[in-house]
Design an enzyme around this catalytic site. Structure first.
Site, PDB file in Angstrom:
ATOM      1  N   GLY A   1       3.613   0.377   5.529  1.00  0.00           N
ATOM      2  CA  GLY A   1       4.773   1.019   6.145  1.00  0.00           C
ATOM      3  C   GLY A   1       4.525   1.448   7.572  1.00  0.00           C
TER       4      GLY A   1
ATOM      5  CD  GLN B   1       1.337   3.990  11.728  1.00  0.00           C
ATOM      6  OE1 GLN B   1       2.432   4.068  12.269  1.00  0.00           O
ATOM      7  NE2 GLN B   1       1.119   4.465  10.507  1.00  0.00           N
TER       8      GLN B   1
ATOM      9  CG  LEU C   1      -2.158  -0.906   1.158  1.00  0.00           C
ATOM     10  CD1 LEU C   1      -1.758  -2.380   1.202  1.00  0.00           C
ATOM     11  CD2 LEU C   1      -3.115  -0.600   2.304  1.00  0.00           C
ATOM     12  CG  MET C   2       3.427   1.952  -2.952  1.00  0.00           C
ATOM     13  SD  MET C   2       5.016   2.363  -2.212  1.00  0.00           S
ATOM     14  CE  MET C   2       5.575   3.640  -3.342  1.00  0.00           C
TER      15      MET C   2
ATOM     16  CB  CYS D   1      15.291  13.468 -16.680  1.00  0.00           C
ATOM     17  SG  CYS D   1      14.009  12.458 -17.451  1.00  0.00           S
TER      18      CYS D   1
ATOM     19  CE  LYS E   1      -3.477   4.385   7.799  1.00  0.00           C
ATOM     20  NZ  LYS E   1      -2.667   4.217   9.021  1.00  0.00           N
TER      21      LYS E   1
END
Length: 484
Positions: free
Chosen positions: A289, A298, A185-186, A457, A267
């Site tokens: 994370g 958390q 999960l980003m 780039c 969540k």
């Protein structure tokens, strides 16, 4: 150039069939990672190492090969060597003198020989003889075994001699593709990027799942850092980037859920959504994370309530990590600058968030939530191959690329400052401004709107991402500079 790749030690203690499978996978991954630099690359293996041989002599390309291998899971370290047929001791001395003689004058040195195979001499015999002769022939100050100024390293394997020039450390772990897959999960911040990296380093193919809470800029930023992680540490395998539109879910939470339970509810909805995606991809584990008590959602009681939303295994590699340690590792792997400048969307903010959610209360709050909203969000999820995220951007906004900069245009070099310093972009008659990728979105609005800007780039990936974002923000004076 010849490299001897030493595999992750935990691979060598596996059963013979498993070890062979893992090493075969590592060899395949090395070919995949380096094939664009040398299509003729040769990779051969034995039980505890692989030999990589390239005929490419361009030093810049060789450095790029070495850099990529240092970031390839499954490699403990690799040696840059010269290979010769094994001769007598005097021949070994001659080879070592050829490569190290100019470094030994007036220096204290040591010889280290590692040997494998059947020989009528020991490694210590080689150390003593070669060391004695080099001292006499090269004007060395002496031999120092504990802290030598120069270390002469050689390996003897059966009837082959390897003179070692350099040792490059890898990141260890198992080869990608040899183990199972995960879905991370980003959010694009410090924690999720480091968690994703740790899974990839261990050898787990890691797909990326982003829950978009309402910001296109945030989605682009997460796409960018996910692509960076994959390109640097996981490009031997193809993975997916999944974007789930979560704006309606956030709205439903804000309207239906008690303020103190909003964060935990969000969540749980994310875990349900990620588990649904994982089921579609036949993935057994999710990755987050989260670290214990870093934020209110958390705490251990809250994490327990959050986990009960799914039967999937939830891996939290950072669970006991300190925030500064996470930031330090993000800096080390190159994601810190992305995280520092990641656009944020804080649509679900509890004034007094609970730190000890109760199961019966959680059930009560979720009964108010219309699950059809979550189902609609999951139906609209986008599945994009990570190597095609840039192509996806061009579907809604046309991004013009130019091969040549014209007088009056300004080229903006958005590479990392280290790359700008190593290889400065100089164009005759053209103004070049250095503006790293992580700063361009905030600084571009201060530039002269009457000028035309070309983003540059190395690969054109970041320049396209940021050009897309700037164009979507209404800056029509942006192009991508792709010199041929």
């Amino acid at each position: 150039m010849k490299l001897i790749v030493k595999v992750f030690p935990e691979i060598t203690i596996k059963s013979r069939p498993v070890r062979k499978r893992f090493i075969r996978q590592l060899g395949k991954n090395i070919r995949n990672v380096l094939k664009d630099l040398d299509p003729e690359l040769a990779v051969d293996g034995v039980w505890d190492n692989l030999e990589v041989v390239t005929r490419v002599e361009d030093e810049k390309v060789q450095r790029e090969m070495i850099e990529r291998l240092t970031c390839t899971p499954g490699i403990t370290h690799f040696l840059q060597v010269e290979e010769y047929p094994l001769g007598d001791f005097d021949d070994i001395v001659a080879k070592c003198k050829h490569h190290f003689g100019h470094l030994l004058a007036g220096k204290h040195f040591a010889v280290r020989c590692k040997r494998g195979g059947h020989h009528d001499f020991t490694s210590m015999d080689v150390d003593r003889y070669v060391g004695s002769q080099l001292r006499q022939q090269c004007g060395a100050a002496g031999i120092e075994l504990k802290k030598p100024e120069v270390l002469v390293r050689i390996e003897i394997r059966d009837q082959r001699l390897y003179v070692i020039h350099n040792q490059h450390n890898g990141i260890g772990g198992y080869p990608l593709g040899a183990l199972e897959q995960t879905l991370v999960l980003m959010s694009g911040g410090f924690d999720s990027t480091v968690a994703a990296y740790q899974m990839m380093r261990r050898g787990l193919m890691t797909h990326f799942c982003f829950f978009n809470l309402g910001g296109r800029a945030h989605e682009l930023g997460v796409m960018e850092v996910a692509h960076y992680l994959w390109k640097k540490y996981g490009s031997s395998q193809r993975v997916l980037f999944i974007s789930v539109p979560f704006e309606e879910v956030v709205g439903e939470i804000l309207n239906k859920v008690d303020n103190s339970y909003m964060g935990v509810t969000l969540k749980r909805m994310m875990l349900r959504g990620a588990a649904h995606m994982a089921d579609r991809l036949q993935i057994d584990a999710l990755v987050t994370g989260e670290a214990i008590s870093q934020v209110s959602s958390q705490t251990l009681p809250n994490l327990s309530i959050i986990d009960s939303a799914t039967d999937k295994l939830v891996l939290r590699p950072l669970l006991a990590s300190h925030k500064q340690d996470i930031i330090d590792q993000a800096t080390e792997i190159g994601t810190a600058d992305f995280a520092k400048h990641m656009p944020e969307y804080c649509g679900v903010i509890s004034v007094n968030p609970t730190t000890h959610a109760k199961r019966h209360r959680m059930e009560h709050e979720e009964k108010q939530f219309d699950m059809a909203v979550l189902e609609r969000a999951l139906e609209r999820a986008k599945f994009i191959s990570i190597d095609h995220v840039i192509d996806e951007l061009g579907k809604d906004i046309e991004i013009e690329e130019v091969a040549e900069a014209l007088p009056g245009q300004i080229v903006i070099d958005i590479r990392h400052p280290d790359a700008q310093e190593d290889e400065p972009l100089v164009l005759e008659g053209i103004e070049v401004q250095a503006m790293p990728f992580y700063a361009i979105n905030s600084k571009f609005k201060h530039l002269d709107p009457t000028r035309q800007y070309l983003l540059y780039c190395d690969k054109g990936v970041m320049s396209r991402l940021h050009a897309h974002h700037l164009l979507s923000e209404g800056h029509a004076n942006v192009r991508v500079y792709r010199p041929t």
